[in-house]
Design an enzyme around this catalytic site. Sequence first.
Site, mmCIF file in Angstrom:
data_model
loop_
_atom_site.group_PDB
_atom_site.id
_atom_site.type_symbol
_atom_site.label_atom_id
_atom_site.label_comp_id
_atom_site.label_asym_id
_atom_site.label_seq_id
_atom_site.Cartn_x
_atom_site.Cartn_y
_atom_site.Cartn_z
ATOM 1 C CE LYS A 126 -37.564 -9.738 -87.488
ATOM 2 N NZ LYS A 126 -37.563 -8.307 -87.815
ATOM 3 N N PRO A 127 -41.427 -7.746 -85.473
ATOM 4 C CG PRO A 127 -41.502 -5.544 -84.643
ATOM 5 C CD PRO A 127 -41.210 -6.971 -84.237
ATOM 6 N N GLY B 275 -42.551 -13.368 -95.776
ATOM 7 C CA GLY B 275 -41.439 -12.570 -96.285
ATOM 8 C C GLY B 275 -40.880 -13.214 -97.535
ATOM 9 C CB SER B 276 -37.743 -12.676 -99.323
ATOM 10 O OG SER B 276 -36.824 -12.923 -98.279
ATOM 11 C CG LEU C 232 -42.089 -18.426 -98.380
ATOM 12 C CD1 LEU C 232 -41.223 -19.625 -98.753
ATOM 13 C CD2 LEU C 232 -41.463 -17.652 -97.227
ATOM 14 C CD GLU D 259 -50.586 -16.133 -92.595
ATOM 15 O OE1 GLU D 259 -50.662 -15.140 -93.338
ATOM 16 O OE2 GLU D 259 -49.734 -16.238 -91.694
ATOM 17 C CB CYS E 219 -46.830 -11.522 -101.535
ATOM 18 S SG CYS E 219 -48.383 -11.550 -100.639
ATOM 19 C CD GLU F 5 -42.223 -10.977 -104.760
ATOM 20 O OE1 GLU F 5 -41.152 -11.216 -104.182
ATOM 21 O OE2 GLU F 5 -43.317 -11.052 -104.195
ATOM 22 C CD1 TRP G 86 -40.090 -4.706 -95.764
ATOM 23 C CD2 TRP G 86 -41.626 -3.555 -96.912
ATOM 24 N NE1 TRP G 86 -39.847 -4.911 -97.095
ATOM 25 C CE2 TRP G 86 -40.771 -4.205 -97.826
ATOM 26 C CE3 TRP G 86 -42.663 -2.760 -97.406
ATOM 27 C CZ2 TRP G 86 -40.935 -4.100 -99.209
ATOM 28 C CZ3 TRP G 86 -42.825 -2.666 -98.779
ATOM 29 C CH2 TRP G 86 -41.972 -3.322 -99.664
HETATM 30 P P1 NAP Z 1 -37.713 -10.302 -95.969
HETATM 31 O O1 NAP Z 1 -36.490 -9.535 -96.240
HETATM 32 O O2 NAP Z 1 -37.692 -11.766 -96.145
HETATM 33 O O3 NAP Z 1 -38.126 -9.924 -94.468
HETATM 34 C C1 NAP Z 1 -39.267 -10.470 -93.854
HETATM 35 C C2 NAP Z 1 -39.027 -10.560 -92.371
HETATM 36 O O4 NAP Z 1 -37.944 -11.456 -92.124
HETATM 37 C C3 NAP Z 1 -38.647 -9.219 -91.730
HETATM 38 O O5 NAP Z 1 -39.223 -9.141 -90.443
HETATM 39 C C4 NAP Z 1 -37.138 -9.349 -91.628
HETATM 40 O O6 NAP Z 1 -36.588 -8.575 -90.586
HETATM 41 C C5 NAP Z 1 -37.018 -10.830 -91.279
HETATM 42 N N1 NAP Z 1 -35.687 -11.373 -91.475
HETATM 43 C C6 NAP Z 1 -34.783 -11.081 -92.438
HETATM 44 N N2 NAP Z 1 -33.653 -11.807 -92.236
HETATM 45 C C7 NAP Z 1 -33.862 -12.563 -91.119
HETATM 46 C C8 NAP Z 1 -33.070 -13.493 -90.387
HETATM 47 N N3 NAP Z 1 -31.829 -13.812 -90.747
HETATM 48 N N4 NAP Z 1 -33.596 -14.061 -89.287
HETATM 49 C C9 NAP Z 1 -34.846 -13.747 -88.889
HETATM 50 N N5 NAP Z 1 -35.643 -12.871 -89.535
HETATM 51 C C10 NAP Z 1 -35.158 -12.297 -90.647
HETATM 52 O O7 NAP Z 1 -38.919 -9.807 -96.847
HETATM 53 P P2 NAP Z 1 -39.429 -8.316 -97.051
HETATM 54 O O8 NAP Z 1 -38.543 -7.653 -98.022
HETATM 55 O O9 NAP Z 1 -39.646 -7.664 -95.728
HETATM 56 O O10 NAP Z 1 -40.881 -8.567 -97.661
HETATM 57 C C11 NAP Z 1 -41.103 -8.737 -99.009
HETATM 58 C C12 NAP Z 1 -41.278 -10.195 -99.362
HETATM 59 O O11 NAP Z 1 -42.345 -10.740 -98.597
HETATM 60 C C13 NAP Z 1 -41.690 -10.369 -100.801
HETATM 61 O O12 NAP Z 1 -40.988 -11.439 -101.360
HETATM 62 C C14 NAP Z 1 -43.177 -10.707 -100.708
HETATM 63 O O13 NAP Z 1 -43.673 -11.439 -101.789
HETATM 64 C C15 NAP Z 1 -43.229 -11.461 -99.436
HETATM 65 N N6 NAP Z 1 -44.582 -11.463 -98.903
HETATM 66 C C16 NAP Z 1 -45.289 -12.620 -98.956
HETATM 67 C C17 NAP Z 1 -46.592 -12.649 -98.493
HETATM 68 C C18 NAP Z 1 -47.385 -13.911 -98.557
HETATM 69 O O14 NAP Z 1 -48.424 -13.979 -97.903
HETATM 70 N N7 NAP Z 1 -46.985 -14.922 -99.302
HETATM 71 C C19 NAP Z 1 -47.168 -11.502 -97.958
HETATM 72 C C20 NAP Z 1 -46.417 -10.337 -97.918
HETATM 73 C C21 NAP Z 1 -45.108 -10.333 -98.390
HETATM 74 P P3 NAP Z 1 -36.010 -7.086 -90.851
HETATM 75 O O15 NAP Z 1 -37.106 -6.335 -91.476
HETATM 76 O O16 NAP Z 1 -35.726 -6.623 -89.468
HETATM 77 O O17 NAP Z 1 -34.818 -7.269 -91.720
#
Ligand code: NAP
Length: 491
Positions: A190-191, A243-244, A266, A471, A299, A394, A166
């Site tokens: 998937k957003p 994501g995480s 991540l 990327e 991130c 984090e 997000w």
């Molecule tokens: P997240 O909880 O891991 O969610 C990321 C995505 O994964 C969302 O679309 C989420 O869907 C989905 N998701 C969660 N559980 C899932 C499952 N069981 N199966 C399939 N998809 C699933 O992370 P976040 O809180 O949104 O984002 C913050 C994290 O992203 C931080 O740790 C940040 O450092 C990291 N990040 C990394 C980068 C990079 O380039 N390295 C860039 C940006 C962010 P829902 O939203 O529908 O739950």
Amino acid sequence: MISKAGVNDMRGSLTESDLLISKAYVAGQWTGSDAAPIAVDDPFTLEEFGEIPDLSQAQVQQAVDAAADAFPAWARKLPKERGDILRRWFDLIIANKEDLARLITRENGKHLREARAEVDYGAGFIDFYADEATRSYGEIIPAPVPGRRLMVETEPVGVCAAITPWNFPLAMVARKAAPALAAGCTMVAKPPELTPLTMLALAKLGEEAGIPAGVLSIVTGHAAPIGEVLTKSQVVRKLTFTGSTHVGAMLAEACAPTIKRLSLELGGNAPLLIFDDADLDTAVETAMVAKFRNCGQSCVAANRIYVQNGIRDRFVKAFGTKVSEMKAGDGFDDAMDIGPLIDERAIAKVDEHREDALSNGATLIAGGPSPGGRISVPTLLSDVPANAKLTQEETFGPLAGVVGFDTMEDAVRMANDTPFGLASYVCSSDPATIARVGRDIESGMVGVNTGLISTPLAPFGGVKMSGLGREGSHHGLAEYQNLKYICHAGL
Ligand code: NAP
């Protein structure tokens, strides 16, 4: 349905109101679902202003099937033809920049200035890969025996699944879809549930740009059932996830039985190292950008600020002045510097990290507790113990903590004392210090005297538990290509 009043009030008015979409995009059709819709709220007003369908697993499968059907024709198009479609998509995004930025601020909360910058940054990947599509070259390897030609060609990986977070609702999917489509792959994306509307608006502009049905589908709904379809599918040949680390590891495990290619962007825990010989203004500016961009919800946010003891007091004073001048509030208000955090969990984490550091001896320099709602006051702590939660995890919010150090060896050791390795930053005027830190620090990216490093032209990504793959740049295209070696005998 979304009420017109909700759409057209001062905060969120979209001149192209067809960019506020409450349907998913599956196989070229805008699709609802029989299940109850999922509401989308505005993190500042807390008003529910949008909704998305909760698709069934059968509908997600339909998107995967459509991506498989669309793949052969899309892959066979000339790279220039794919590039032309991407170029039209880029042009439409730029033409609709203000509406997209408003949508980002509305669902994510970030300040409108930053939302506009995100549109430019995300669109930049589409611009870059529109050209890069035609710049993918093979190899001829000198033959080991007479009469042979050893050729290496690239071919698209196939159907790809993308799952994004997000914090950058537009840029994170643009960084994936642009190279995938340029390479000739098709994609089911998937957003995030908290900010799904920007991705739908982007898909609408993609449809207008001429992306054929099935080449890019957007599947909305709850994460786990959607993730299950995408990860189990034999047809999906790659998962690209941002994501995480926790969810990334879970998805990697789910992809193992079908041996999918993976890109995992991540979590991070970026250190910023400021040496005695750093220019003070540059160090403060670097810390401001690296820490507070996107309200700290990035991130690559500087999570730990290590300052050499000779400059520490001067840095803390100057940085503290800047931090105390920052205003957090409505992202649509020009007088504000940053918007709200994404949700209550985010507020709770910042509060927990601040209180943990203070109760372990840190000093409050600027800011303080959240005043309520999802607003988090920009805060600076000094004398933070090296093992505080603030430096170990984090924080993902506008809380900065300064830890002192004496020698370069100490600083690098503390910087590397983390399972993460996404970005790091160093401020110094000594080329030797910069070179040694750049060599020894364990991260995929290093910002030297700057807190702003992301660009479509350079490879973005991490090492250690911050992920796999890159990327941006030509390396980003290669993530969506397989190599095929052809050994031609009898020549
Ligand atoms: P997240 O909880 O891991 O969610 C990321 C995505 O994964 C969302 O679309 C989420 O869907 C989905 N998701 C969660 N559980 C899932 C499952 N069981 N199966 C399939 N998809 C699933 O992370 P976040 O809180 O949104 O984002 C913050 C994290 O992203 C931080 O740790 C940040 O450092 C990291 N990040 C990394 C980068 C990079 O380039 N390295 C860039 C940006 C962010 P829902 O939203 O529908 O739950």
